[in-house]
Design a protein around this motif. Sequence first.
Motif, PDB file in Angstrom:
ATOM      1  N   ALA A  31       3.096  30.687   3.665  1.00  0.00           N
ATOM      2  CA  ALA A  31       2.239  29.751   4.386  1.00  0.00           C
ATOM      3  C   ALA A  31       2.370  28.357   3.774  1.00  0.00           C
ATOM      4  CB  ALA A  31       0.787  30.209   4.313  1.00  0.00           C
ATOM      5  N   TYR A  32       2.143  27.355   4.595  1.00  0.00           N
ATOM      6  CA  TYR A  32       2.202  25.974   4.119  1.00  0.00           C
ATOM      7  C   TYR A  32       0.812  25.487   3.758  1.00  0.00           C
ATOM      8  CZ  TYR A  32       7.046  25.454   5.570  1.00  0.00           C
ATOM      9  OH  TYR A  32       8.398  25.579   5.681  1.00  0.00           O
ATOM     10  N   THR A  33       0.722  24.760   2.658  1.00  0.00           N
ATOM     11  CA  THR A  33      -0.505  24.078   2.265  1.00  0.00           C
ATOM     12  C   THR A  33      -0.170  22.601   2.108  1.00  0.00           C
ATOM     13  OG1 THR A  33      -0.095  24.487  -0.077  1.00  0.00           O
ATOM     14  CG2 THR A  33      -1.467  26.086   1.084  1.00  0.00           C
ATOM     15  N   PHE A  34      -1.170  21.768   2.134  1.00  0.00           N
ATOM     16  CA  PHE A  34      -0.961  20.336   2.034  1.00  0.00           C
ATOM     17  C   PHE A  34      -1.518  19.828   0.720  1.00  0.00           C
ATOM     18  CE2 PHE A  34      -0.953  21.317   6.515  1.00  0.00           C
ATOM     19  CZ  PHE A  34       0.202  20.682   6.920  1.00  0.00           C
ATOM     20  N   LYS A  35      -0.719  19.031   0.017  1.00  0.00           N
ATOM     21  CA  LYS A  35      -1.115  18.454  -1.257  1.00  0.00           C
ATOM     22  C   LYS A  35      -1.238  16.946  -1.069  1.00  0.00           C
ATOM     23  CE  LYS A  35       0.262  18.157  -6.055  1.00  0.00           C
ATOM     24  NZ  LYS A  35       1.286  18.422  -7.048  1.00  0.00           N
ATOM     25  N   GLU A  36      -2.400  16.403  -1.403  1.00  0.00           N
ATOM     26  CA  GLU A  36      -2.656  14.974  -1.245  1.00  0.00           C
ATOM     27  C   GLU A  36      -2.701  14.302  -2.606  1.00  0.00           C
ATOM     28  OE1 GLU A  36      -6.147  14.203   1.025  1.00  0.00           O
ATOM     29  OE2 GLU A  36      -5.562  15.541   2.641  1.00  0.00           O
ATOM     30  N   GLU A  37      -2.105  13.125  -2.703  1.00  0.00           N
ATOM     31  CA  GLU A  37      -2.112  12.348  -3.934  1.00  0.00           C
ATOM     32  C   GLU A  37      -2.303  10.871  -3.598  1.00  0.00           C
ATOM     33  OE1 GLU A  37       1.030  13.170  -6.940  1.00  0.00           O
ATOM     34  OE2 GLU A  37       1.836  14.437  -5.337  1.00  0.00           O
ATOM     35  N   MET A  38      -3.006  10.163  -4.465  1.00  0.00           N
ATOM     36  CA  MET A  38      -3.109   8.714  -4.371  1.00  0.00           C
ATOM     37  C   MET A  38      -2.166   8.134  -5.419  1.00  0.00           C
ATOM     38  SD  MET A  38      -5.241   7.839  -2.004  1.00  0.00           S
ATOM     39  CE  MET A  38      -5.676   6.163  -2.353  1.00  0.00           C
ATOM     40  N   VAL A  39      -1.161   7.394  -4.980  1.00  0.00           N
ATOM     41  CA  VAL A  39      -0.174   6.823  -5.892  1.00  0.00           C
ATOM     42  C   VAL A  39      -0.038   5.333  -5.636  1.00  0.00           C
ATOM     43  CG1 VAL A  39       1.123   8.969  -6.147  1.00  0.00           C
ATOM     44  CG2 VAL A  39       1.728   7.405  -4.345  1.00  0.00           C
ATOM     45  N   PRO A  40       0.356   4.563  -6.653  1.00  0.00           N
ATOM     46  CA  PRO A  40       0.612   3.133  -6.434  1.00  0.00           C
ATOM     47  C   PRO A  40       1.770   2.944  -5.453  1.00  0.00           C
ATOM     48  CG  PRO A  40       0.493   3.636  -8.772  1.00  0.00           C
ATOM     49  CD  PRO A  40       0.471   4.934  -8.052  1.00  0.00           C
ATOM     50  N   MET A  41       1.760   1.843  -4.727  1.00  0.00           N
ATOM     51  CA  MET A  41       2.774   1.598  -3.703  1.00  0.00           C
ATOM     52  C   MET A  41       4.194   1.596  -4.263  1.00  0.00           C
ATOM     53  SD  MET A  41       1.469   1.360  -0.703  1.00  0.00           S
ATOM     54  CE  MET A  41       2.510   0.379   0.343  1.00  0.00           C
ATOM     55  N   ASP A  42       4.372   1.141  -5.512  1.00  0.00           N
ATOM     56  CA  ASP A  42       5.722   1.084  -6.057  1.00  0.00           C
ATOM     57  C   ASP A  42       6.232   2.458  -6.506  1.00  0.00           C
ATOM     58  OD1 ASP A  42       3.871   1.184  -8.083  1.00  0.00           O
ATOM     59  OD2 ASP A  42       4.901  -0.234  -9.389  1.00  0.00           O
ATOM     60  N   ALA A  43       5.379   3.472  -6.565  1.00  0.00           N
ATOM     61  CA  ALA A  43       5.794   4.804  -7.001  1.00  0.00           C
ATOM     62  C   ALA A  43       5.877   5.816  -5.846  1.00  0.00           C
ATOM     63  CB  ALA A  43       4.840   5.320  -8.053  1.00  0.00           C
ATOM     64  N   VAL A  44       5.768   5.355  -4.613  1.00  0.00           N
ATOM     65  CA  VAL A  44       5.753   6.269  -3.467  1.00  0.00           C
ATOM     66  C   VAL A  44       7.095   7.000  -3.322  1.00  0.00           C
ATOM     67  CG1 VAL A  44       5.604   6.391  -0.952  1.00  0.00           C
ATOM     68  CG2 VAL A  44       3.967   5.023  -2.218  1.00  0.00           C
ATOM     69  N   GLN A  45       8.193   6.263  -3.399  1.00  0.00           N
ATOM     70  CA  GLN A  45       9.512   6.887  -3.207  1.00  0.00           C
ATOM     71  C   GLN A  45       9.817   7.890  -4.299  1.00  0.00           C
ATOM     72  OE1 GLN A  45      11.451   6.733  -0.563  1.00  0.00           O
ATOM     73  NE2 GLN A  45       9.904   5.450   0.393  1.00  0.00           N
ATOM     74  N   SER A  46       9.448   7.596  -5.543  1.00  0.00           N
ATOM     75  CA  SER A  46       9.713   8.541  -6.618  1.00  0.00           C
ATOM     76  C   SER A  46       8.836   9.787  -6.495  1.00  0.00           C
ATOM     77  CB  SER A  46       9.501   7.878  -7.980  1.00  0.00           C
ATOM     78  OG  SER A  46       8.160   7.474  -8.140  1.00  0.00           O
ATOM     79  N   THR A  47       7.630   9.637  -5.960  1.00  0.00           N
ATOM     80  CA  THR A  47       6.742  10.775  -5.754  1.00  0.00           C
ATOM     81  C   THR A  47       7.267  11.674  -4.644  1.00  0.00           C
ATOM     82  OG1 THR A  47       4.850   9.431  -6.437  1.00  0.00           O
ATOM     83  CG2 THR A  47       4.366  11.466  -5.246  1.00  0.00           C
ATOM     84  N   LEU A  48       7.790  11.076  -3.577  1.00  0.00           N
ATOM     85  CA  LEU A  48       8.323  11.867  -2.480  1.00  0.00           C
ATOM     86  C   LEU A  48       9.639  12.549  -2.857  1.00  0.00           C
ATOM     87  CD1 LEU A  48       7.616   9.534   0.547  1.00  0.00           C
ATOM     88  CD2 LEU A  48       6.469  11.663  -0.019  1.00  0.00           C
ATOM     89  N   GLY A  49      10.350  12.013  -3.826  1.00  0.00           N
ATOM     90  CA  GLY A  49      11.623  12.581  -4.233  1.00  0.00           C
ATOM     91  C   GLY A  49      11.485  13.847  -5.068  1.00  0.00           C
ATOM     92  N   LYS A  50      10.287  14.142  -5.537  1.00  0.00           N
ATOM     93  CA  LYS A  50      10.083  15.316  -6.385  1.00  0.00           C
ATOM     94  C   LYS A  50      10.268  16.589  -5.610  1.00  0.00           C
ATOM     95  CE  LYS A  50       6.801  13.229  -9.547  1.00  0.00           C
ATOM     96  NZ  LYS A  50       5.457  13.242 -10.037  1.00  0.00           N
TER      97      LYS A  50
END
Length: 50
Positions: A31-50
């Motif tokens: 099953a899929y679950t959703f994980k929410e995070e608040m990150v600074p704008m300059d770290a969005v791409q690195s967070t999505l790359g994980k």
Amino acid sequence: MAKKVVATLKKEGGKSFAKVIRAVKSPKTGAYTFKEEMVPMDAVQSTLGK
């Protein structure tokens, strides 16, 4: 308490943040679950790359 946090994030001199929502598949049930995070704008791409 939530009002105080929102007011702090909206200050002009503060960093701008983005909410990143990712779908994570459970290896146990499939099953899929959703994980929410608040990150600074300059770290969005690195967070999505994980």
